[in-house]
Structure formats: C-alpha cells, structure tokens
Write a protein that holds these residues in place. Structure first.
Motif, PDB file in Angstrom:
ATOM      1  N   SER A   1      44.529 -99.867 -27.801  1.00 21.18           N
ATOM      2  CA  SER A   1      44.605-100.439 -29.149  1.00 21.18           C
ATOM      3  C   SER A   1      44.183-101.902 -29.142  1.00 21.18           C
ATOM      4  O   SER A   1      44.304-102.605 -28.135  1.00 21.18           O
ATOM      5  CB  SER A   1      46.025-100.329 -29.694  1.00 21.18           C
ATOM      6  OG  SER A   1      46.415 -98.985 -29.804  1.00 21.18           O
ATOM      7  N   ILE A   2      43.673-102.340 -30.303  1.00 26.64           N
ATOM      8  CA  ILE A   2      43.344-103.749 -30.497  1.00 26.64           C
ATOM      9  C   ILE A   2      44.512-104.381 -31.253  1.00 26.64           C
ATOM     10  O   ILE A   2      44.674-104.190 -32.457  1.00 26.64           O
ATOM     11  CB  ILE A   2      42.037-103.913 -31.287  1.00 26.64           C
ATOM     12  CG1 ILE A   2      40.875-103.270 -30.528  1.00 26.64           C
ATOM     13  CG2 ILE A   2      41.744-105.392 -31.550  1.00 26.64           C
ATOM     14  CD1 ILE A   2      39.567-103.302 -31.273  1.00 26.64           C
ATOM     15  N   GLY A   3      45.352-105.102 -30.536  1.00 21.92           N
ATOM     16  CA  GLY A   3      46.515-105.713 -31.153  1.00 21.92           C
ATOM     17  C   GLY A   3      47.440-104.664 -31.735  1.00 21.92           C
ATOM     18  O   GLY A   3      47.701-103.619 -31.133  1.00 21.92           O
ATOM     19  N   SER A   4      47.909-104.930 -32.940  1.00 22.18           N
ATOM     20  CA  SER A   4      48.819-103.998 -33.604  1.00 22.18           C
ATOM     21  C   SER A   4      48.104-103.082 -34.592  1.00 22.18           C
ATOM     22  O   SER A   4      48.746-102.309 -35.297  1.00 22.18           O
ATOM     23  CB  SER A   4      49.904-104.794 -34.352  1.00 22.18           C
ATOM     24  OG  SER A   4      49.311-105.658 -35.317  1.00 22.18           O
ATOM     25  N   SER A   5      46.766-103.168 -34.649  1.00 22.33           N
ATOM     26  CA  SER A   5      46.013-102.353 -35.595  1.00 22.33           C
ATOM     27  C   SER A   5      45.790-100.952 -35.033  1.00 22.33           C
ATOM     28  O   SER A   5      46.070-100.667 -33.863  1.00 22.33           O
ATOM     29  CB  SER A   5      44.660-103.011 -35.899  1.00 22.33           C
ATOM     30  OG  SER A   5      43.796-102.906 -34.787  1.00 22.33           O
ATOM     31  N   SER A   6      45.261-100.078 -35.886  1.00 24.05           N
ATOM     32  CA  SER A   6      44.946 -98.720 -35.447  1.00 24.05           C
ATOM     33  C   SER A   6      43.589 -98.647 -34.757  1.00 24.05           C
ATOM     34  O   SER A   6      43.195 -97.590 -34.259  1.00 24.05           O
ATOM     35  CB  SER A   6      44.956 -97.774 -36.654  1.00 24.05           C
ATOM     36  OG  SER A   6      43.994 -98.195 -37.622  1.00 24.05           O
ATOM     37  N   ARG A   7      42.856 -99.746 -34.731  1.00 27.38           N
ATOM     38  CA  ARG A   7      41.547 -99.790 -34.080  1.00 27.38           C
ATOM     39  C   ARG A   7      41.703 -99.673 -32.564  1.00 27.38           C
ATOM     40  O   ARG A   7      42.713-100.066 -32.009  1.00 27.38           O
ATOM     41  CB  ARG A   7      40.818-101.090 -34.419  1.00 27.38           C
ATOM     42  CG  ARG A   7      40.662-101.348 -35.900  1.00 27.38           C
ATOM     43  CD  ARG A   7      39.615-100.471 -36.506  1.00 27.38           C
ATOM     44  NE  ARG A   7      39.446-100.731 -37.931  1.00 27.38           N
ATOM     45  CZ  ARG A   7      38.609-100.061 -38.707  1.00 27.38           C
ATOM     46  NH1 ARG A   7      37.866 -99.101 -38.189  1.00 27.38           N
ATOM     47  NH2 ARG A   7      38.515-100.341 -39.985  1.00 27.38           N
ATOM     48  N   LYS A   8      40.671 -99.133 -31.942  1.00 28.95           N
ATOM     49  CA  LYS A   8      40.688 -98.971 -30.487  1.00 28.95           C
ATOM     50  C   LYS A   8      39.514 -99.725 -29.867  1.00 28.95           C
ATOM     51  O   LYS A   8      38.438 -99.838 -30.469  1.00 28.95           O
ATOM     52  CB  LYS A   8      40.605 -97.493 -30.111  1.00 28.95           C
ATOM     53  CG  LYS A   8      41.769 -96.649 -30.624  1.00 28.95           C
ATOM     54  CD  LYS A   8      43.058 -97.014 -29.921  1.00 28.95           C
ATOM     55  CE  LYS A   8      44.172 -96.016 -30.192  1.00 28.95           C
ATOM     56  NZ  LYS A   8      44.568 -95.981 -31.599  1.00 28.95           N
TER      57      LYS A   8
ATOM     58  N   SER B   1      35.146-100.126 -30.748  1.00 29.74           N
ATOM     59  CA  SER B   1      34.362-101.366 -30.853  1.00 29.74           C
ATOM     60  C   SER B   1      33.219-101.381 -29.844  1.00 29.74           C
ATOM     61  O   SER B   1      32.087-101.773 -30.166  1.00 29.74           O
ATOM     62  CB  SER B   1      35.274-102.581 -30.634  1.00 29.74           C
ATOM     63  OG  SER B   1      36.267-102.639 -31.642  1.00 29.74           O
TER      64      SER B   1
END
Length: 255
Positions: free
Chosen positions: A218-225, A229
């Motif tokens: 994960s990227i920080g606390s977001s749902s992005r991975k 990216s």
C-alpha cells in the motif's frame, strides 16, 4: 523625456519575452516530435489490448468471481479497464483520423488567426474542439439524467452492469471526467502529443488499476498500491519511447 527612456526597455522586454515564449512553444509543441504512424499503431494496439482483456474476462470472469479474494478484484478491473481502454482509443481514433482525412481541424492551432478562411463555410472542416465539447455536454446530460431520474438509472445499470463502481451510483461516473480531460489535452497541444497523453490516461490507467487490484504494498493509508504506480509509469514510458520520445523525455512525460 527621462520617464520615456525608462519605460521603453520594459516594453521591449515584454515584447521580447512574448516572442521568445511563442518561439519556444512553436519549437516544443510540434507534431514532428512524434512518429504519426506509430501513434496509429498504438491506437490499434490499445483496441487489441482492450479486446483481449474483455475476452479474458468473458472466459474466466465467472470462475474468478467464485474464487474471490484478489483474483476476483483483478477480474472486476479487467472488465472496467477494457472498456476504459477501448473508449480512450475511440476518442483517439476519431480525433486522429478526423484530422488525417480532413473531416476535422485540430483543436490546438496557434496560427488560426493568421490562416486564410474559406469563402464557403461549408468547405471548412469541423472544429475538433467544438465536436468534443458537444460530446462532453451529451455525456454530462446523460449522467445528470442517470443521477436524477430513477428510470434512467435502472436502464443505465442494466445496460452497463459491472462497469459502475459502488461510489459512482449517486455521482458522475469516470467518463464524465475522462472526456473533459481528453478535450483539455487536445486544446493544449498538437494532435499527436494530445493523443499520446490520452493513451497515457487510457492504457496507463488500466495498468495502474490492475496493478492496484493485484498488488500488496500500500501507498500510505490509501487504497493505492505501489505495484499499480510502477505499472502505470512503466507503460507510459514504453508508449512515449515507442512514439518517438527520447528515453529522458519519455520518463518525464510518463511521470
């Protein structure tokens, strides 16, 4: 007299700055930066990739949903992003071939004020900017109708089942933002460069979403991975280099 001698240099500086900016724009923003035949290859390649993803979803999507977990998420994105990719390539092909065959005039034309006008307005090609503004308005009207009128919402969800995210049920779908973004690219740059930007958004975003669905970091606390990216960045660099950008320019454009 003293005051005039002080003002003149400022005027000349402004004129010189404007001329330099215009020259820089004309040098940097030109279709000659990219290979037009490779732009066409990428458009048709995008159609092929979208069709392939759609076929894979049709063949394996049902069993993937039963499996659940990360596999199910990937196949949900396969369906969405295949249509996203095909839709972006439709926009690119309409714009590219409309200009190529003289049906449309480019939306970006810094020299339009100096170009001669035809005696008969019917002989003029359609302004691509106006065409795509009309398309944006049509999409916005459809989205507004879908949100405000339950019958339209039922028809829309029945026709495009699986393509609407849960969060888009009560607000505009991604296409309402995608089209204005494509129009902005057309207005900001020559056609080949604008099309490359739209392909970045179509194909690169598909790579990002699939990487996010399959990814684990994960990227920080977001749902992005992180995987999403990296996938988007890599795909955009490859597209830029294939279109004719040098490696450094492709990295900058892809970033």
């Amino acid at each position: 007299q003293a005051s005039h001698t002080h003002r003149a240099p400022r005027i000349y500086r402004r004129q010189g700055t404007g001329m330099a900016a215009g020259l820089l724009t004309s040098v940097l923003l030109t279709n000659d930066l990219l290979d037009a035949s490779r732009i066409e290859h990428m458009i048709w390649g995008g159609f092929a990739c979208g069709g392939l993803l759609l076929s894979v979803h049709g063949l394996l999507g049902q069993s993937a949903r039963q499996t659940g977990g990360r596999t199910a998420k990937v196949f949900v994105e396969l369906q969405r992003k295949s249509f996203h990719m095909i839709g972006g390539c439709i926009i690119c092909s309409v714009y590219h071939y409309g200009i190529k065959f003289g049906v449309m005039a480019p939306a970006f034309d810094p020299n339009h004020l100096n170009s001669p006008t035809e005696a008969n307005p019917a002989d003029r090609p359609l302004d691509a900017g106006i065409v795509f503004i009309a398309a944006c308005l049509a999409v916005w009207m459809l989205e507004a109708s879908r949100i405000l009128i339950p019958a339209v919402q039922r028809w829309y969800l029945g026709s495009f089942k699986g393509l609407i995210r849960e969060k888009e049920m009560r607000k505009a779908a991604g296409v309402a933002y995608f089209l204005p973004g494509a129009l902005a690219a057309m207005l900001a740059a020559p056609s080949n460069i604008a099309i490359l930007g739209i392909l970045f958004l179509s194909i690169g975003d598909a790579a990002s979403s699939l990487g996010t669905a399959a990814g684990m970091v994960s990227i920080g606390s977001s749902s992005r991975k992180v995987e999403g990216s990296i996938g988007c960045f890599a795909v955009c660099i490859l597209l830029g280099m294939y279109a004719g950008l040098p490696a450094g320019g492709a990295r900058t454009a892809g970033g």
